[in-house]
Write a protein that holds these residues in place. Structure first.
Motif, PDB file in Angstrom:
ATOM      1  N   TYR A  30       0.861  -1.196   0.000  1.00 47.45           N
ATOM      2  CA  TYR A  30       0.000   0.000   0.000  1.00 47.45           C
ATOM      3  C   TYR A  30       0.884   1.229   0.000  1.00 47.45           C
ATOM      4  N   ASP A  31       0.669   2.087  -0.977  1.00 45.39           N
ATOM      5  CA  ASP A  31       1.455   3.312  -1.086  1.00 45.39           C
ATOM      6  C   ASP A  31       0.532   4.501  -0.842  1.00 45.39           C
ATOM      7  N   SER A  32       0.701   5.141   0.305  1.00 43.72           N
ATOM      8  CA  SER A  32      -0.190   6.254   0.670  1.00 43.72           C
ATOM      9  C   SER A  32       0.074   7.499  -0.171  1.00 43.72           C
ATOM     10  N   SER A  33       1.215   7.597  -0.812  1.00 42.10           N
ATOM     11  CA  SER A  33       1.507   8.793  -1.607  1.00 42.10           C
ATOM     12  C   SER A  33       0.597   8.890  -2.827  1.00 42.10           C
ATOM     13  N   SER A  34       0.157   7.760  -3.367  1.00 44.09           N
ATOM     14  CA  SER A  34      -0.732   7.830  -4.534  1.00 44.09           C
ATOM     15  C   SER A  34      -2.095   8.402  -4.147  1.00 44.09           C
ATOM     16  N   SER A  35      -2.602   8.083  -2.966  1.00 43.22           N
ATOM     17  CA  SER A  35      -3.877   8.664  -2.544  1.00 43.22           C
ATOM     18  C   SER A  35      -3.708  10.146  -2.242  1.00 43.22           C
ATOM     19  N   GLY A  36      -2.527  10.539  -1.782  1.00 42.11           N
ATOM     20  CA  GLY A  36      -2.254  11.956  -1.541  1.00 42.11           C
ATOM     21  C   GLY A  36      -2.294  12.750  -2.831  1.00 42.11           C
ATOM     22  N   TYR A  37      -1.765  12.182  -3.899  1.00 48.93           N
ATOM     23  CA  TYR A  37      -1.815  12.856  -5.199  1.00 48.93           C
ATOM     24  C   TYR A  37      -3.248  13.024  -5.671  1.00 48.93           C
ATOM     25  N   LEU A  38      -4.048  11.987  -5.480  1.00 49.84           N
ATOM     26  CA  LEU A  38      -5.449  12.063  -5.895  1.00 49.84           C
ATOM     27  C   LEU A  38      -6.212  13.120  -5.116  1.00 49.84           C
ATOM     28  N   VAL A  39      -5.958  13.205  -3.823  1.00 47.64           N
ATOM     29  CA  VAL A  39      -6.608  14.231  -3.004  1.00 47.64           C
ATOM     30  C   VAL A  39      -6.163  15.616  -3.454  1.00 47.64           C
ATOM     31  N   GLY A  40      -4.888  15.766  -3.753  1.00 45.75           N
ATOM     32  CA  GLY A  40      -4.372  17.052  -4.229  1.00 45.75           C
ATOM     33  C   GLY A  40      -5.012  17.472  -5.543  1.00 45.75           C
ATOM     34  N   ILE A  41      -5.125  16.548  -6.462  1.00 46.50           N
ATOM     35  CA  ILE A  41      -5.761  16.851  -7.755  1.00 46.50           C
ATOM     36  C   ILE A  41      -7.232  17.187  -7.549  1.00 46.50           C
ATOM     37  N   LEU A  49      -8.984  20.773  -8.466  1.00 43.94           N
ATOM     38  CA  LEU A  49     -10.081  20.855  -9.423  1.00 43.94           C
ATOM     39  C   LEU A  49     -11.289  21.585  -8.854  1.00 43.94           C
ATOM     40  N   PHE A  50     -11.477  21.537  -7.547  1.00 44.39           N
ATOM     41  CA  PHE A  50     -12.630  22.203  -6.945  1.00 44.39           C
ATOM     42  C   PHE A  50     -12.285  23.539  -6.309  1.00 44.39           C
ATOM     43  N   SER A  51     -11.049  23.746  -5.892  1.00 46.97           N
ATOM     44  CA  SER A  51     -10.709  25.003  -5.244  1.00 46.97           C
ATOM     45  C   SER A  51     -10.500  26.137  -6.245  1.00 46.97           C
ATOM     46  N   ILE A  52      -9.990  25.840  -7.423  1.00 42.73           N
ATOM     47  CA  ILE A  52      -9.784  26.893  -8.417  1.00 42.73           C
ATOM     48  C   ILE A  52     -11.120  27.467  -8.897  1.00 42.73           C
ATOM     49  N   PRO A  53     -12.110  26.661  -9.274  1.00 49.32           N
ATOM     50  CA  PRO A  53     -13.411  27.253  -9.632  1.00 49.32           C
ATOM     51  C   PRO A  53     -14.068  27.990  -8.456  1.00 49.32           C
ATOM     52  N   ALA A  54     -13.902  27.469  -7.245  1.00 49.04           N
ATOM     53  CA  ALA A  54     -14.468  28.152  -6.074  1.00 49.04           C
ATOM     54  C   ALA A  54     -13.809  29.508  -5.880  1.00 49.04           C
ATOM     55  N   LEU A  55     -12.508  29.593  -6.098  1.00 44.75           N
ATOM     56  CA  LEU A  55     -11.794  30.857  -5.987  1.00 44.75           C
ATOM     57  C   LEU A  55     -12.268  31.847  -7.051  1.00 44.75           C
TER      58      LEU A  55
END
Length: 154
Positions: free
Chosen positions: A4-15, A19-25
């Protein structure tokens, strides 16, 4: 757990966040620009719309209500009612109807820029006394239910 590599889920959360913070801004910037123009049209400094608490004080001046309303906004449940009334009075101050108030409440990122950048004119606190409120009766004047006119002098 195996491999299990937790860094891959971190990348997904970041993406996902990007994707949602830029339109909200972008929506927030459009809303702030609209409010800035609404304040300027009312003869108040536009920057006042972005300062917490002070923006409410200036809004109360724009709609012509006493500062005691600021304390009412601190009371739970009452603040929701007072906030809606304030938005309605802002709408009236620019000669708009309750339908525009609904738009300001539910779609502020559209209606505040429309009010600020559109051809709407500030008519004074709550637009009291402006003619032409009813398109079917051009001679009608707006009556503010919160500030009834004084009784006639005898």
């Amino acid at each position: 757990m195996e491999n299990y590599d937790s860094s891959s889920s971190g990348y997904l959360v970041g993406i996902f966040m990007m994707l949602f913070s830029i339109p909200a801004l972008i929506v927030w910037i459009i809303s702030v620009a609209g409010m800035w123009k609404v304040y300027e049209k009312a003869g108040k400094p536009g920057w006042a719309s972005i300062i917490p608490i002070y923006n409410v004080i200036v809004m109360l001046e724009i709609i012509g209500k006493p500062m005691i309303w600021l304390l009412l906004l601190l009371v739970p449940c009452v603040n929701i009612y007072i906030g809606i009334v304030m938005i309605n009075l802002l709408s009236k101050s620019y000669g708009q109807s309750e339908g525009f108030t609904v738009g300001l409440i539910f779609l502020p990122f559209i209606f505040y820029p429309v009010l600020g950048f559109g051809n709407y004119r500030y008519l004074g606190p709550a637009g009291a006394g402006f003619a032409g409120h009813n398109p079917f009766d051009p001679g009608a004047t707006y009556k503010d239910p919160f500030n009834p006119p004084p009784p006639p002098q005898q």
